[in-house]
Design a protein around this motif. Structure first.
Motif, PDB file in Angstrom:
ATOM      1  N   PRO A 108      61.205  22.558  21.957  1.00  0.00           N
ATOM      2  CA  PRO A 108      62.331  23.364  21.466  1.00  0.00           C
ATOM      3  C   PRO A 108      61.859  24.750  21.043  1.00  0.00           C
ATOM      4  O   PRO A 108      60.693  24.939  20.675  1.00  0.00           O
ATOM      5  N   THR A 109      62.757  25.713  21.119  1.00  0.00           N
ATOM      6  CA  THR A 109      62.418  27.092  20.765  1.00  0.00           C
ATOM      7  C   THR A 109      63.312  27.592  19.640  1.00  0.00           C
ATOM      8  O   THR A 109      64.410  27.074  19.415  1.00  0.00           O
ATOM      9  N   SER A 110      62.836  28.629  18.964  1.00  0.00           N
ATOM     10  CA  SER A 110      63.556  29.167  17.806  1.00  0.00           C
ATOM     11  C   SER A 110      64.839  29.881  18.201  1.00  0.00           C
ATOM     12  O   SER A 110      65.750  30.042  17.389  1.00  0.00           O
ATOM     13  N   ARG A 111      64.904  30.329  19.445  1.00  0.00           N
ATOM     14  CA  ARG A 111      66.103  31.012  19.949  1.00  0.00           C
ATOM     15  C   ARG A 111      66.118  30.933  21.463  1.00  0.00           C
ATOM     16  O   ARG A 111      65.147  30.516  22.096  1.00  0.00           O
ATOM     17  N   MET A 113      66.175  32.585  25.308  1.00  0.00           N
ATOM     18  CA  MET A 113      65.282  33.593  25.878  1.00  0.00           C
ATOM     19  C   MET A 113      65.861  34.190  27.150  1.00  0.00           C
ATOM     20  O   MET A 113      66.564  33.507  27.901  1.00  0.00           O
ATOM     21  N   LEU A 114      65.543  35.446  27.401  1.00  0.00           N
ATOM     22  CA  LEU A 114      65.810  36.040  28.698  1.00  0.00           C
ATOM     23  C   LEU A 114      64.833  35.451  29.710  1.00  0.00           C
ATOM     24  O   LEU A 114      63.810  34.866  29.337  1.00  0.00           O
ATOM     25  N   ALA A 115      65.127  35.624  30.989  1.00  0.00           N
ATOM     26  CA  ALA A 115      64.280  35.033  32.028  1.00  0.00           C
ATOM     27  C   ALA A 115      62.833  35.506  31.920  1.00  0.00           C
ATOM     28  O   ALA A 115      61.892  34.713  32.040  1.00  0.00           O
ATOM     29  N   LYS A 116      62.633  36.800  31.694  1.00  0.00           N
ATOM     30  CA  LYS A 116      61.270  37.334  31.593  1.00  0.00           C
ATOM     31  C   LYS A 116      60.564  36.802  30.351  1.00  0.00           C
ATOM     32  O   LYS A 116      59.350  36.569  30.372  1.00  0.00           O
ATOM     33  N   GLU A 117      61.310  36.615  29.277  1.00  0.00           N
ATOM     34  CA  GLU A 117      60.713  36.072  28.057  1.00  0.00           C
ATOM     35  C   GLU A 117      60.275  34.630  28.279  1.00  0.00           C
ATOM     36  O   GLU A 117      59.202  34.216  27.819  1.00  0.00           O
ATOM     37  N   TYR A 118      61.102  33.870  28.987  1.00  0.00           N
ATOM     38  CA  TYR A 118      60.769  32.470  29.274  1.00  0.00           C
ATOM     39  C   TYR A 118      59.454  32.385  30.044  1.00  0.00           C
ATOM     40  O   TYR A 118      58.554  31.619  29.688  1.00  0.00           O
ATOM     41  N   THR A 119      59.324  33.186  31.099  1.00  0.00           N
ATOM     42  CA  THR A 119      58.102  33.161  31.903  1.00  0.00           C
ATOM     43  C   THR A 119      56.893  33.604  31.091  1.00  0.00           C
ATOM     44  O   THR A 119      55.797  33.051  31.228  1.00  0.00           O
ATOM     45  N   LEU A 187      58.983  26.305  18.871  1.00  0.00           N
ATOM     46  CA  LEU A 187      58.184  27.472  19.241  1.00  0.00           C
ATOM     47  C   LEU A 187      58.897  28.744  18.790  1.00  0.00           C
ATOM     48  O   LEU A 187      60.073  28.954  19.111  1.00  0.00           O
ATOM     49  N   ASP A 188      58.192  29.582  18.048  1.00  0.00           N
ATOM     50  CA  ASP A 188      58.756  30.828  17.529  1.00  0.00           C
ATOM     51  C   ASP A 188      58.678  31.893  18.625  1.00  0.00           C
ATOM     52  O   ASP A 188      57.629  32.505  18.843  1.00  0.00           O
ATOM     53  N   VAL A 189      59.775  32.101  19.314  1.00  0.00           N
ATOM     54  CA  VAL A 189      59.796  33.002  20.470  1.00  0.00           C
ATOM     55  C   VAL A 189      59.376  34.415  20.085  1.00  0.00           C
ATOM     56  O   VAL A 189      58.530  35.037  20.742  1.00  0.00           O
ATOM     57  N   ASP A 190      59.953  34.953  19.023  1.00  0.00           N
ATOM     58  CA  ASP A 190      59.643  36.335  18.634  1.00  0.00           C
ATOM     59  C   ASP A 190      58.169  36.506  18.292  1.00  0.00           C
ATOM     60  O   ASP A 190      57.547  37.511  18.655  1.00  0.00           O
ATOM     61  N   GLU A 194      55.661  38.923  20.295  1.00  0.00           N
ATOM     62  CA  GLU A 194      55.068  40.026  19.537  1.00  0.00           C
ATOM     63  C   GLU A 194      53.549  39.965  19.568  1.00  0.00           C
ATOM     64  O   GLU A 194      52.872  40.998  19.610  1.00  0.00           O
ATOM     65  N   HIS A 195      53.005  38.748  19.549  1.00  0.00           N
ATOM     66  CA  HIS A 195      51.551  38.573  19.535  1.00  0.00           C
ATOM     67  C   HIS A 195      51.075  37.943  20.847  1.00  0.00           C
ATOM     68  O   HIS A 195      50.194  37.082  20.850  1.00  0.00           O
ATOM     69  N   ALA A 196      51.657  38.377  21.945  1.00  0.00           N
ATOM     70  CA  ALA A 196      51.340  37.797  23.256  1.00  0.00           C
ATOM     71  C   ALA A 196      49.862  37.969  23.595  1.00  0.00           C
ATOM     72  O   ALA A 196      49.265  39.021  23.341  1.00  0.00           O
TER      73      ALA A 196
END
Length: 300
Positions: A108-111, A113-119, A187-190, A194-196
């Protein structure tokens, strides 16, 4: 989802409710995996693209992360140990056995996601797994000293399809485990974005992604829906009759390819057609062989 058209959209629900629904689905028994419905992390808008209705260009957003593990060295317990802060639900695929466990995970994710964020999230997860001692996507006899994570690299994008959980064909291959102690959270998406972390992409992974995904960077011919409809009507009229299945299923596969239907959607449609044949088991095996042979030559 059946064939290329959704039968329902999963309503918004909390993580506990959704994972409980997955667990309920996992209790079901089926003769073939194709008897199960498919699920996709994304919501689609057909109006986003003139050439596809369920491609990457059509993704509005995706919710939750899905991964497919196929005959690697990484067990779900080891995956959970690599990510001690993530809530993870792991469950067998239909073909899982005790000797060769195959499984999927839902995180599960915190929010949404856009397609690029998911990838980006998927690629980072894979990179962490690689850095944890599982550098290969598949086992390689030429590199016996290196472990494989087994993640299906063709399903790194938000438009990927996954069969819902069910009991495996081999009862000894059963897996259901939810890693959810107090320290584990969605999973905290932001934070991940941010720290990719830097991600390595091998030539093999690039080829798989470009051949299987519907990237905006790749020019695609329009899907000929009228041709698909005619092909399906022919299959229903002729292919389901005794003695016609073998030749007609091959014809159907060629028509779907010529209609420029994306590989993933064509594969699903062909397997669903096989289920309605006079000898569904034979046709299902044939469909799998056809698509395996056509995979490299499929242009989209």
């Amino acid at each position: 989802m059946r064939a290329t058209h959704p039968v329902a959209v999963v309503p918004e629900m909390n993580d506990d409710t959704f994972i409980a629904a997955l667990k309920t689905s996992h209790k079901e028994k089926h003769l073939t995996k194709e008897d199960k419905y498919l699920i996709c992390p994304a919501i689609f808008d057909p109006g986003f693209s003139e050439t596809t209705s369920r491609g990457l260009d059509n993704v509005v957003y995706a919710n939750g992360v899905w991964l497919d593990f196929d005959v690697g060295n990484l067990a779900h317990k080891e995956l959970a140990a690599i990510f001690p802060g993530l809530r993870i639900a792991a469950f067998n695929s239909f073909s899982s056995t005790k000797a060769e466990p195959r499984y999927r995970v839902y995180i599960p994710t915190s929010r949404s996601m856009l397609a690029k964020e998911y990838t980006s999230i998927i690629d980072q997860i894979i990179q962490v797994v690689k850095d944890s001692g599982y550098p290969l996507a598949k086992r390689d006899e030429k590199r016996p000293g290196q472990k494989a994570h087994g993640i299906d690299m063709s399903k790194r994008h938000a438009a990927s399809l996954f069969y819902l959980p069910c009991q495996p064909r081999d009862p000894k291959g059963k897996i259901w485990k939810e890693h959810k102690d107090a320290s584990r959270m969605p999973l905290d998406v932001d934070s991940w974005l941010e720290h990719a972390i830097p991600v390595e992409t091998s030539v093999f992974e690039t080829e798989v992604t470009s051949s299987r995904s519907n990237s905006q960077d790749v020019a695609r011919p329009p899907v000929d829906q009228a041709r698909i409809d005619r092909a399906m009507e022919r299959w229903t009229t002729h292919g389901t009759r005794a003695g016609n299945g073998d030749s007609e299923l091959f014809i159907l596969s060629q028509e779907l390819k010529r209609a420029n239907l994306p590989f993933d959607e064509a594969e699903i449609l062909l397997l669903q057609a096989a289920q309605s044949a006079n000898t569904p088991t034979d046709r299902r095996i044939q469909a799998q062989k056809i698509m395996k042979k056509l995979r490299k030559s499929w242009t989209i």
